[in-house]
Design an enzyme around this catalytic site. Sequence first.
Site, PDB file in Angstrom:
ATOM      1  CE  LYS A 305       6.287  39.161  35.812  1.00 53.26           C
ATOM      2  NZ  LYS A 305       5.780  39.711  34.575  1.00 53.26           N
ATOM      3  CD  GLU A 390       1.480  48.339  22.871  1.00 52.54           C
ATOM      4  OE1 GLU A 390       2.542  48.203  22.219  1.00 52.54           O
ATOM      5  OE2 GLU A 390       1.403  48.072  24.089  1.00 52.54           O
ATOM      6  NE  ARG A 418       6.123  51.562  21.977  1.00 51.49           N
ATOM      7  CZ  ARG A 418       6.986  50.977  22.785  1.00 51.49           C
ATOM      8  NH1 ARG A 418       7.031  49.669  22.846  1.00 51.49           N
ATOM      9  NH2 ARG A 418       7.797  51.681  23.541  1.00 51.49           N
TER      10      ARG A 418
HETATM   11  C1  LIG Z   1       4.405  49.593  25.075  1.00 54.62           C
HETATM   12  C2  LIG Z   1       3.900  48.942  26.320  1.00 54.62           C
HETATM   13  N1  LIG Z   1       2.813  48.143  26.239  1.00 54.62           N
HETATM   14  C3  LIG Z   1       2.334  47.557  27.355  1.00 54.62           C
HETATM   15  C4  LIG Z   1       2.933  47.741  28.549  1.00 54.62           C
HETATM   16  C5  LIG Z   1       2.364  47.134  29.807  1.00 54.62           C
HETATM   17  N2  LIG Z   1       3.303  46.160  30.380  1.00 54.62           N
HETATM   18  C6  LIG Z   1       4.041  46.473  31.442  1.00 54.62           C
HETATM   19  S1  LIG Z   1       5.061  45.223  31.875  1.00 54.62           S
HETATM   20  C7  LIG Z   1       4.489  44.254  30.642  1.00 54.62           C
HETATM   21  C8  LIG Z   1       5.032  42.889  30.464  1.00 54.62           C
HETATM   22  C9  LIG Z   1       6.489  42.906  30.338  1.00 54.62           C
HETATM   23  O1  LIG Z   1       6.967  41.619  30.205  1.00 54.62           O
HETATM   24  P1  LIG Z   1       8.507  41.367  30.324  1.00 54.62           P
HETATM   25  O2  LIG Z   1       9.225  42.317  29.455  1.00 54.62           O
HETATM   26  O3  LIG Z   1       8.765  39.928  30.098  1.00 54.62           O
HETATM   27  O4  LIG Z   1       8.797  41.792  31.801  1.00 54.62           O
HETATM   28  P2  LIG Z   1       8.773  40.955  33.168  1.00 54.62           P
HETATM   29  O5  LIG Z   1       8.208  39.608  32.887  1.00 54.62           O
HETATM   30  O6  LIG Z   1      10.167  40.917  33.593  1.00 54.62           O
HETATM   31  O7  LIG Z   1       7.923  41.762  34.076  1.00 54.62           O
HETATM   32  C10 LIG Z   1       3.503  44.898  29.905  1.00 54.62           C
HETATM   33  C11 LIG Z   1       2.790  44.309  28.779  1.00 54.62           C
HETATM   34  C12 LIG Z   1       4.060  48.588  28.583  1.00 54.62           C
HETATM   35  N3  LIG Z   1       4.690  48.867  29.726  1.00 54.62           N
HETATM   36  N4  LIG Z   1       4.521  49.157  27.457  1.00 54.62           N
END
Ligand SMILES: Cc1ncc(C[n+]2csc(CCOP(=O)(O)OP(=O)(O)O)c2C)c(N)n1
Length: 687
Positions: A305, A390, A418
């Site tokens: 990242k 969640e 959710r």
């Molecule tokens: C249901 C839900 N909960 C929380 C979030 C907030 N959120 C946005 S990105 C993220 C982390 C995503 O991690 P990952 O899938 O590994 O993506 P990357 O590291 O590639 O950004 C979170 C918790 C969300 N978008 N959807």
Amino acid sequence: MTVRTHCVTSLGFLYNVHFKGYVMNKFLDQIEFPDDLKKVKREDLPQLAREIRDALLESISKTGGHLSSNLGVVELTLAMHYVFDSPTDKFVWYVGHQSYVHKLLTGRRKDFHTLRKYKGLSGFTRREESPHDHWNCGHGGTSISAAIAFAKARDLSKKDHKIIAVIGDGSLTAGMAFEGLNHTGHLKSDMIVVLNDNEMAIARNVGGLSAHLSKIMTGQVMIKIKQEIDQMLLAIPGIGKDISRYAHRLDEAIMGVFIPGRLFEDLGLRYVGPVDGHDTETLIDTFNTIKDLKGPTLVHVVTRKGKGYELAEEKADVWHGASPFDVETGEFHKKKANPNYTSVFAEALIDLAKKDEKIIAITAAMPDGTGIKKFEKVFPERTFDVGMAEQHGVAFAGALSIDGFKPVVAIYSTFLQRAYDQVVHDICLMNLSVTFAMDRAGLVGEDGATHQGLFDIAYLRTLPNMVIMAPKDENEMRSMLKTSIDHPGPVALRYPRGAGLGVPLDDEIQTVEIGKGEVIEDGSDIAIIAYGHMVQPAVEVAEMLQQEGISVAVVNARFVKPMDKELLYKFAAKTHCLITLEEHSVQGGFGSAVLEALQEDEAPAGTRVKCIGVGDIVVEHGAPALVRKDLKLDVQGIYETITGYLSTVIKAGGNGTGKKWFSENGKKSNVENGAKGAHKVEHSVNG
Ligand SMILES: Cc1ncc(C[n+]2csc(CCOP(=O)(O)OP(=O)(O)O)c2C)c(N)n1
């Protein structure tokens, strides 16, 4: 003059050529759509990747946006578009915040500077935006479910295009992702799942799954080391072969046979990987190898990242959602603002937890966004990051409450959606003492449609035992937090995104009386009953109306449930004209609750009600001020709505209650005009 801010990259050189003020990208400039990308030679892709990183930095440093995730998927996105044929082949992204590179390669580069801006490109994938976006998202963990459905739809339609779901390791902690994987393994349709593993959600990823993925990688490293040792042993003349054989037997006995990706294989997907996600050659070869395989295949791609921008590599969480910044120094262009609700909430929770060891904080992969990271620093053993889960987080809170703890689930209004069934089934029906600290309730600005906190009152209001409140300012939020935690039952406390009003904070955190509103200003012509952070604009609008000679009461409702009916009925009887004001969907929201209260037998008859809030629409992204203006939820818009409404009331011959207080020219006249009638409800809304 050629002015250029060059990026501080881990490679440390300037990528682009500059000519008369223009940044020339040797390869990127030739690409509008994926077909153009396919003309670039494979050996030139690393250079193209550098140009893309530069373009991302240049643009996101101005617009703000999800920087580190996108820097991490540059090569992956290039390889996907190089091998597959989008949009015939369908890519389904997870969350959607990592689709910027995909946007740059699918005809949206010219508009990229409008990203997340009002009427500009969305920060997520949007079907309305491009035929290359097949699935709208913003909430994580949905990609596999959508992709397996696209795969099945293709099979049923006897077509043969490819379906590629991408999922991050953070999103894979969402229960829904496993539901999708489980079904995918069962259906056995041809489909590829790309697992983008960067060991991070927004913060460090959590849980056994994350450990499993690391184990796979460690396992791969081990295999490589063992192979090297083996070669060394074999090179020993004479006894080398025997030692090697002995070592193998020992290894198998001690370690067992480590099967990478066993979890996915057991679910019915072929596992391939781990693959270096920054090596375009390997990625392209891998995709070419697996693209025609039968059945579902999961490719485990390892990325970093923030790749290419040192600061983001070091602190990927800080750079996950970046506000505009200086590329050279990495400094964010932050405007001076009052302390925001999130930080006031975090400090208050820490204060309260110091005096009450039963308080526990829960976050679902949002320790930074919710302020729980601060709490964790003081109370690590009382903080739980459950991952992007969640549903689990809410049930987890419920059981903790049964055993005497006081869980505070800090969650954005949009993400609590959710866990709806858990709120009903695992909390409300058992009347458990859980506080839902719902941040980002109301309009969220640049994140847009998928993140708006516009439905929570409606989806929580019907639930038995649930108390719902919202503060007029950050100081009242502290009092409400204490009230919520002390309350023996579920409470939803909603507060908005962004800065508070800058009001002084009480030395000692106070409480508020449950179900009691507050009169901010008395008045006799109309009463604005405002909810939460709409109290402040209500006060400002009231001042404007008072200039017109209208006597306006302003009430801070504080509670949707239980509603302060005494106060409501008092102003209904006094003014016969109530204006409800909320930053929420009017359908099912606070105004609806007021209307319900007014139809009860003890309510005074003959009250007109105008509900102001958000209508039955999808509210798009953009700077909050612009979106509010568009929805007529800024002070001027609210003023216009109220005066417009009052003039229709006049045209209708007064408010129907025997009182006509507004003349044709908009000035108060106080002419008595007729008999009392039933309630007249104006359901028209803003937006
Ligand atoms: C249901 C839900 N909960 C929380 C979030 C907030 N959120 C946005 S990105 C993220 C982390 C995503 O991690 P990952 O899938 O590994 O993506 P990357 O590291 O590639 O950004 C979170 C918790 C969300 N978008 N959807």
